[in-house]
Design an enzyme around this catalytic site. Structure first.
Site, PDB file in Angstrom:
ATOM      1  N   VAL A   1      -5.858   5.307  -5.245  1.00  0.00           N
ATOM      2  CA  VAL A   1      -4.668   5.797  -4.528  1.00  0.00           C
ATOM      3  C   VAL A   1      -4.936   7.173  -3.934  1.00  0.00           C
ATOM      4  O   VAL A   1      -4.562   7.459  -2.790  1.00  0.00           O
ATOM      5  CB  VAL A   1      -3.473   5.943  -5.504  1.00  0.00           C
ATOM      6  CG1 VAL A   1      -2.247   6.440  -4.779  1.00  0.00           C
ATOM      7  CG2 VAL A   1      -3.156   4.647  -6.196  1.00  0.00           C
ATOM      8  N   ASP A   2      -5.572   8.019  -4.722  1.00  0.00           N
ATOM      9  CA  ASP A   2      -5.854   9.397  -4.322  1.00  0.00           C
ATOM     10  C   ASP A   2      -6.645   9.428  -2.999  1.00  0.00           C
ATOM     11  O   ASP A   2      -6.262  10.124  -2.044  1.00  0.00           O
ATOM     12  CB  ASP A   2      -6.688  10.032  -5.452  1.00  0.00           C
ATOM     13  CG  ASP A   2      -6.621  11.534  -5.467  1.00  0.00           C
ATOM     14  OD1 ASP A   2      -5.887  12.105  -4.647  1.00  0.00           O
ATOM     15  OD2 ASP A   2      -7.312  12.141  -6.312  1.00  0.00           O
TER      16      ASP A   2
ATOM     17  N   ASN B   1      -6.304  13.372  -9.796  1.00  0.00           N
ATOM     18  CA  ASN B   1      -7.021  13.884 -10.970  1.00  0.00           C
ATOM     19  C   ASN B   1      -6.790  15.379 -11.031  1.00  0.00           C
ATOM     20  O   ASN B   1      -6.253  15.970 -10.083  1.00  0.00           O
ATOM     21  CB  ASN B   1      -8.509  13.512 -10.930  1.00  0.00           C
ATOM     22  CG  ASN B   1      -9.185  14.044  -9.696  1.00  0.00           C
ATOM     23  OD1 ASN B   1      -9.149  15.233  -9.427  1.00  0.00           O
ATOM     24  ND2 ASN B   1      -9.797  13.153  -8.917  1.00  0.00           N
TER      25      ASN B   1
ATOM     26  N   SER C   1      -2.484   5.526 -13.660  1.00  0.00           N
ATOM     27  CA  SER C   1      -3.470   5.390 -14.762  1.00  0.00           C
ATOM     28  C   SER C   1      -4.077   4.003 -14.949  1.00  0.00           C
ATOM     29  O   SER C   1      -4.973   3.843 -15.772  1.00  0.00           O
ATOM     30  CB  SER C   1      -2.886   5.825 -16.121  1.00  0.00           C
ATOM     31  OG  SER C   1      -2.920   7.231 -16.259  1.00  0.00           O
ATOM     32  N   THR C   2      -3.597   2.996 -14.216  1.00  0.00           N
ATOM     33  CA  THR C   2      -4.071   1.633 -14.526  1.00  0.00           C
ATOM     34  C   THR C   2      -5.282   1.201 -13.703  1.00  0.00           C
ATOM     35  O   THR C   2      -5.719   0.058 -13.805  1.00  0.00           O
ATOM     36  CB  THR C   2      -2.945   0.583 -14.355  1.00  0.00           C
ATOM     37  OG1 THR C   2      -2.597   0.489 -12.973  1.00  0.00           O
ATOM     38  CG2 THR C   2      -1.736   0.945 -15.179  1.00  0.00           C
ATOM     39  N   GLY C   3      -5.841   2.126 -12.916  1.00  0.00           N
ATOM     40  CA  GLY C   3      -7.068   1.818 -12.179  1.00  0.00           C
ATOM     41  C   GLY C   3      -8.250   2.433 -12.894  1.00  0.00           C
ATOM     42  O   GLY C   3      -8.609   2.031 -14.007  1.00  0.00           O
TER      43      GLY C   3
ATOM     44  N   ASP D   1       0.876  -1.176   0.000  1.00  0.00           N
ATOM     45  CA  ASP D   1       0.000   0.000   0.000  1.00  0.00           C
ATOM     46  C   ASP D   1       0.911   1.223   0.000  1.00  0.00           C
ATOM     47  O   ASP D   1       1.782   1.347   0.867  1.00  0.00           O
ATOM     48  CB  ASP D   1      -0.857  -0.050   1.278  1.00  0.00           C
ATOM     49  CG  ASP D   1      -1.869   1.076   1.347  1.00  0.00           C
ATOM     50  OD1 ASP D   1      -1.589   2.190   0.854  1.00  0.00           O
ATOM     51  OD2 ASP D   1      -2.940   0.842   1.922  1.00  0.00           O
ATOM     52  N   ILE D   2       0.709   2.108  -0.946  1.00  0.00           N
ATOM     53  CA  ILE D   2       1.603   3.264  -1.076  1.00  0.00           C
ATOM     54  C   ILE D   2       1.557   4.158   0.169  1.00  0.00           C
ATOM     55  O   ILE D   2       2.546   4.803   0.504  1.00  0.00           O
ATOM     56  CB  ILE D   2       1.287   4.079  -2.362  1.00  0.00           C
ATOM     57  CG1 ILE D   2       2.405   5.069  -2.695  1.00  0.00           C
ATOM     58  CG2 ILE D   2      -0.032   4.824  -2.258  1.00  0.00           C
ATOM     59  CD1 ILE D   2       3.032   4.835  -4.005  1.00  0.00           C
TER      60      ILE D   2
HETATM   61  P1  ADP Z   1      -5.820   6.131 -11.936  1.00  0.00           P
HETATM   62  O1  ADP Z   1      -7.038   7.014 -11.822  1.00  0.00           O
HETATM   63  O2  ADP Z   1      -4.581   6.900 -12.305  1.00  0.00           O
HETATM   64  O3  ADP Z   1      -6.057   4.939 -12.795  1.00  0.00           O
HETATM   65  P2  ADP Z   1      -6.218   4.601  -9.464  1.00  0.00           P
HETATM   66  O4  ADP Z   1      -5.949   5.074  -8.090  1.00  0.00           O
HETATM   67  O5  ADP Z   1      -7.642   4.334  -9.870  1.00  0.00           O
HETATM   68  O6  ADP Z   1      -5.511   5.667 -10.424  1.00  0.00           O
HETATM   69  O7  ADP Z   1      -5.407   3.274  -9.728  1.00  0.00           O
HETATM   70  C1  ADP Z   1      -4.031   3.205  -9.985  1.00  0.00           C
HETATM   71  C2  ADP Z   1      -3.458   1.916  -9.432  1.00  0.00           C
HETATM   72  O8  ADP Z   1      -3.281   2.051  -8.026  1.00  0.00           O
HETATM   73  C3  ADP Z   1      -4.354   0.689  -9.597  1.00  0.00           C
HETATM   74  O9  ADP Z   1      -3.528  -0.384 -10.018  1.00  0.00           O
HETATM   75  C4  ADP Z   1      -4.893   0.447  -8.189  1.00  0.00           C
HETATM   76  O10 ADP Z   1      -5.119  -0.940  -7.941  1.00  0.00           O
HETATM   77  C5  ADP Z   1      -3.740   0.911  -7.342  1.00  0.00           C
HETATM   78  N1  ADP Z   1      -4.031   1.287  -5.947  1.00  0.00           N
HETATM   79  C6  ADP Z   1      -5.217   1.605  -5.367  1.00  0.00           C
HETATM   80  N2  ADP Z   1      -5.037   1.915  -4.065  1.00  0.00           N
HETATM   81  C7  ADP Z   1      -3.699   1.790  -3.805  1.00  0.00           C
HETATM   82  C8  ADP Z   1      -2.869   1.963  -2.655  1.00  0.00           C
HETATM   83  N3  ADP Z   1      -3.370   2.331  -1.473  1.00  0.00           N
HETATM   84  N4  ADP Z   1      -1.533   1.746  -2.780  1.00  0.00           N
HETATM   85  C9  ADP Z   1      -0.987   1.381  -3.965  1.00  0.00           C
HETATM   86  N5  ADP Z   1      -1.709   1.205  -5.084  1.00  0.00           N
HETATM   87  C10 ADP Z   1      -3.052   1.399  -5.006  1.00  0.00           C
END
Ligand code: ADP
Length: 182
Positions: A39-40, A30, A129-131, A16-17
């Site tokens: 992540v945001d 965004n 970008s991959t979510g 988890d970041i």
């Molecule tokens: P984007 O809108 O740029 O696609 P997202 O946050 O929807 O960003 O997803 C980007 C990536 O981060 C996805 O692979 C998602 O599974 C991953 N992700 C979501 N939450 C976390 C977290 N807490 N730590 C690390 N990666 C995460």
């Protein structure tokens, strides 16, 4: 998985970041900089209101119409272990012929440049970008690895770059991309 590139360690880990202890963690934000899902949402929830306050200030003074895709800005890390959050806006995947690879590369390059310009030594990236933005991770991981590698060949002040992948599947894809690239 780890690779050494000059003076920099590149680590590919699952996690988890918001747990990362690097000088900066990168937020896949965004353009509003006002928070969101994925992540945001996780970064703002754990980092607390200070991050949001600084984002609001940046919107007001630097980017009144929002942060453009590919650009990066820096704020406090608030309550996170990381002292800073670097916010960057990844491209929404629209089939791949709308400049997505260059814009995604800009995210990594501009985040790294900003970290280096603030004399930070370590940085953690999520898979930008991959979510929600739908960029195929097989393609995005290769852009990420290639861009970071090219950057580190030119600029060597960073000591550690971590790719923090959320799922075992994402980790596997990034490991394969690393085998191919490094
Ligand atoms: P984007 O809108 O740029 O696609 P997202 O946050 O929807 O960003 O997803 C980007 C990536 O981060 C996805 O692979 C998602 O599974 C991953 N992700 C979501 N939450 C976390 C977290 N807490 N730590 C690390 N990666 C995460």
């Amino acid at each position: 998985m780890e690779r050494i590139l000059g003076q920099t360690k590149i680590s590919i880990i699952q996690g988890d970041i918001t747990d990362q202890e690097t000088d900066a963690v990168v937020n896949a934000a965004n353009s509003s900089l006002m928070g969101g899902g994925g992540v945001d949402g996780a970064i703002h929830r754990r980092g607390g209101p200070k991050i949001h306050e600084e984002c609001k200030k940046i919107r007001k003074t630097e980017w009144p119409s929002g942060l453009p895709t590919g650009k990066a800005v820096i704020t406090t890390g608030g309550k996170l272990k990381a002292r800073h959050v670097i916010h960057t806006v990844g491209p929404v995947w629209r089939g791949g012929n709308h400049g997505e690879p260059n814009l995604l590369a800009d995210c990594y390059r501009n985040s790294l440049s900003l970290a280096a310009s603030k004399d930070l030594k370590s940085i953690s990236f999520p898979s930008i970008s991959t979510g929600a933005y739908g960029y195929p991770i097989e393609k995005a991981s290769r852009v990420a690895l290639k861009t970071v590698t090219e950057f580190l060949h030119k600029e060597s002040s960073l000591r550690e770059v971590v790719f923090t992948l959320f799922s075992p599947y994402d980790l596997k894809i990034y490991e394969e991309a690393t085998e191919e690239t490094l």
